[in-house]
Structure formats: C-alpha cells, structure tokens
Design an enzyme around this catalytic site. Structure first.
Site, PDB file in Angstrom:
ATOM      1  N   TYR A  18      34.212   9.418  43.307  1.00  0.00           N
ATOM      2  CA  TYR A  18      35.085   8.623  44.166  1.00  0.00           C
ATOM      3  C   TYR A  18      34.283   7.857  45.210  1.00  0.00           C
ATOM      4  O   TYR A  18      33.400   8.410  45.863  1.00  0.00           O
ATOM      5  CB  TYR A  18      36.055   9.574  44.868  1.00  0.00           C
ATOM      6  CG  TYR A  18      37.245   8.939  45.516  1.00  0.00           C
ATOM      7  CD1 TYR A  18      38.377   8.639  44.774  1.00  0.00           C
ATOM      8  CD2 TYR A  18      37.265   8.677  46.878  1.00  0.00           C
ATOM      9  CE1 TYR A  18      39.497   8.083  45.374  1.00  0.00           C
ATOM     10  CE2 TYR A  18      38.372   8.127  47.479  1.00  0.00           C
ATOM     11  CZ  TYR A  18      39.492   7.831  46.723  1.00  0.00           C
ATOM     12  OH  TYR A  18      40.600   7.285  47.324  1.00  0.00           O
ATOM     13  N   SER A  19      34.596   6.573  45.372  1.00  0.00           N
ATOM     14  CA  SER A  19      33.922   5.749  46.372  1.00  0.00           C
ATOM     15  C   SER A  19      34.846   4.626  46.804  1.00  0.00           C
ATOM     16  O   SER A  19      35.287   3.814  45.987  1.00  0.00           O
ATOM     17  CB  SER A  19      32.617   5.163  45.822  1.00  0.00           C
ATOM     18  OG  SER A  19      32.057   4.240  46.751  1.00  0.00           O
ATOM     19  N   ASN A  20      35.133   4.562  48.098  1.00  0.00           N
ATOM     20  CA  ASN A  20      35.964   3.489  48.630  1.00  0.00           C
ATOM     21  C   ASN A  20      35.354   2.112  48.395  1.00  0.00           C
ATOM     22  O   ASN A  20      36.065   1.109  48.316  1.00  0.00           O
ATOM     23  CB  ASN A  20      36.187   3.705  50.129  1.00  0.00           C
ATOM     24  CG  ASN A  20      37.077   4.887  50.402  1.00  0.00           C
ATOM     25  OD1 ASN A  20      38.285   4.837  50.218  1.00  0.00           O
ATOM     26  ND2 ASN A  20      36.471   5.989  50.823  1.00  0.00           N
TER      27      ASN A  20
ATOM     28  N   SER B 247      44.508   6.074  51.045  1.00  0.00           N
ATOM     29  CA  SER B 247      44.033   5.665  49.722  1.00  0.00           C
ATOM     30  C   SER B 247      45.132   5.423  48.702  1.00  0.00           C
ATOM     31  O   SER B 247      44.835   4.952  47.594  1.00  0.00           O
ATOM     32  CB  SER B 247      43.045   6.693  49.186  1.00  0.00           C
ATOM     33  OG  SER B 247      41.813   6.584  49.868  1.00  0.00           O
TER      34      SER B 247
ATOM     35  N   GLY C 293      46.417  10.025  49.902  1.00  0.00           N
ATOM     36  CA  GLY C 293      45.622   9.289  50.864  1.00  0.00           C
ATOM     37  C   GLY C 293      45.400  10.044  52.156  1.00  0.00           C
ATOM     38  O   GLY C 293      46.301  10.726  52.643  1.00  0.00           O
TER      39      GLY C 293
END
Length: 360
Positions: free
Chosen positions: A172-174, A76, A314
């Site tokens: 949080y969200s990809n 990330s 990440g």
C-alpha cells in the site's frame, strides 16, 4: 494514556424495547471499553431501508451528542472515487490500464529504482508499482493546516528508494493515487475535484459528500469532533480542523456513512462503471494472509455469514472509517472519531461492519 471522561452512549435509532442490536452493542463497546470518543454507523438492507446509530459524545468539551449520520473525513475511501474516475476514462478510451505512467506524465516519475516507464496505470491502482509512500512525512503538516500541492507530495515520495520492482508484489502506498490523480488532470485538463464531483458525486446524488477546496480546513455540515492521542501521558487533542491536502486523490474527501453506503451500492450495481471496467476493478491480488484482496482501488473482505463485501476504509487525523457493500444490496459503514492506537480496536470496528452486513 490519559483520556477524557466520556458521556454514556446515545440511544440508537434502531434500538427497541428489547435492547440494542448487535451494531449498537458494538458501537457502545468501542466507546465504553476501547475509550473512543464517539462511534457512528449506517446500515442499509437489501430493500434499501437504512438504520443509523450513534454512541459516545460528539464534542468532549461540551458533551454534545453525536450528530446522526454526521459528516466525517473519510480518508482513503477517497481512493475508490479516484479509481472510479480513472476507470471511467479507461472505458472512454482516454486511459489505457496497461500503458505506462510516462505515457501521460513523461519524465515526471523518476527516482532511485523508480522509473515511470516501467509502472503501468493498473499497478498504480492496485498498489503493485513499488512507489514509496510519503504519508509519514506529512502528518504534522496536516495538523498545522499547511497546504501541500500534489507535486510536492510526489516530490517527497521520490526522495525515497523504490520498495520493489514494478509488479513484484503488493504494498500500500498513497503515492500511487497521487500519480493517478495527476494522470486524470492531465488527460481531462480539469481539476481532480471537479472530475470527482461531476462523474461520481452528482451522478449518483451523494448529497453530503464533497472534495474540500484548497485551504478549507472545516467540515461543512453537522459533524462529531475528531481527536488524536499523542504519546502516552499526553491529553487527547481535538484535530477536527486540518488541511487535508496531504491526502488529495488518496484521502481528501468528506462524506457520511450513509453516503458511503450509497456510493458502494451504486458502484457494485453498475451505475458508475461499464461492466468491463467493473470486472477489472474487482480483479484482486491477496493482501498478505488476511483473506482480503485488493482490486483496482477496492478491497474484498470475507463475511462471517458467507461471501464477501467490497469496500475500502480510511484513516485521517481525527477519524477512522470501515465498511462496504455486497452484491445483493446490503451496505454498512462505521466511523470512530479517533484513529485507534491498537490494531485490535480496528479489528473490533470491522467486526461491527460484519454484524451490520450479516444481519441486514
């Protein structure tokens, strides 16, 4: 949990006759006490001097040493690169932070409680959009080396219900960064990988950072092997070669700890963004009661010696990285070659980052 027997930690480039410094001791503890296969780090001081560190073994099968400043999957941390490109386009007048997703991707982002007309670009970058994450749906696809197109990732997320109304809170969200990547491609007419390469990697001379091409499951340069612990009782698995496409704009890049030091240092020094966009990037919302704040793709965290540092971190199968840089030119990144199952281990990893920054 069964783990492989590890070799003694390798000597640090920064060790002296008086014994290892705090960073080296921290890496050694992550290997010896926490059972991680390997740990490696890079620390840059205010004068630009870099120290590198290793501990553990780079390959459990052969016992080979950890490559100094070896390449790793940075997960990330990729989000910061994507945010930088987005904000460069804001500075060029090609993207408006407060415009809706539908301005650039009309009708694409729709689902139960999800409407791209109500989600702004700013909310994507700051994780306040309410878009559900897809990450838990694709882990096995990574390990099976299955390529996933960004639109497939978005489709997976849109099968779920919105987490909350846009702007209501932080989560949080990809998926946010997949959408941001699609906006970059729509606005520029070029692949995201090319935009990151030209606008960031080449611009500041990151010699060991790249965006893997579709179908590329390898790591190009010398690197420690990555591992994963499966359910209790199962042996540790090597997962170095995966298809990282499920990360895409949210997590696909490969780099080194020293390149990450250089990237965050250049970013904070204003070499990648105009002052107005850098200020927007550094405007944060709280991450719970952690003391950390999330800006537009970048995280501020307090330091034990006072002040804050700016970074991200990440996780991707095989690797976990933490670190960042300070406004006065210090930088530090630490990588371990498995994602710890215990959050306390990650906290100890972050403590090693703090040691590096507070003593550099």
């Amino acid at each position: 949990m069964t783990t492989a027997v590890l070799a003694p930690p390798a000597a640090s480039a920064a060790s002296s006759a008086a014994g290892p410094d705090g960073v080296q001791r921290g890496l050694n503890a992550l290997v010896r006490s926490d059972g991680l296969p390997a740990a490696l780090a890079s620390v840059e001081d205010r004068e630009g001097r870099t120290r590198t560190y290793t501990s553990g073994v780079g390959d459990l099968a052969t016992g080979s040493p950890v490559p100094v400043d070896g390449q790793v999957r940075i997960g990330s941390n990729t989000k910061v690169f994507t945010a930088v490109v987005t904000l460069q386009l804001v500075g060029e007048g090609r993207i408006d932070l407060d415009a809706s997703v539908d301005t650039y991707l009309p009708g694409l982002v729709r689902g139960e409680g999800i409407d791209g007309r109500e989600i702004t670009v700013r909310r994507l970058l700051q994780h306040t959009s309410g878009l559900p994450d897809y990450e838990d749906l694709v882990g096995d696809d990574m390990l099976r080396r299955q390529y996933l197109d960004p639109r497939e990732l978005l489709d997976l997320a849109l099968r779920r219900t919105a987490e909350f109304a846009p702007g209501a809170r932080w989560q949080y969200s990809n998926t946010n960064y997949v959408v941001a990547g699609l906006i970059i491609e729509e606005v520029t007419g070029l692949p995201l990988a090319e935009e990151i390469e030209e606008r960031v990697i080449r611009r500041i001379g990151l010699r060991h950072t790249y965006f893997p091409a579709p179908g590329d499951t390898t790591v190009r340069e010398p690197h420690p092997r990555g591992y994963q612990w499966d359910p209790a009782g199962a042996p540790v698995r090597e997962v170095t070669e995966i298809d990282p496409s499920a990360g895409w704009a949210a997590g696909q890049l490969i780099s080194t700890d020293s390149d990450l030091d250089r990237f965050f240092g250049a970013l904070l020094a204003g070499r990648l963004l105009p002052a107005a966009q850098l200020a927007q990037m550094r405007t944060t919302v709280p991450i719970g009661d952690s003391g950390a704040g999330y800006g537009l793709g970048i995280v501020s965290r307090p330091l034990s010696c006072g002040g804050v540092y700016w970074g991200h971190g990440g996780d991707i199968p095989g690797y976990e990285t933490r670190g960042g840089a300070t406004d006065d030119g210090r930088a530090a990144h630490v990588t371990v070659t498995a994602i710890p199952a215990d959050p306390a281990v990650t906290a100890r990893l972050e403590d090693v980052v703090d040691r590096g920054l507070c003593r550099s």
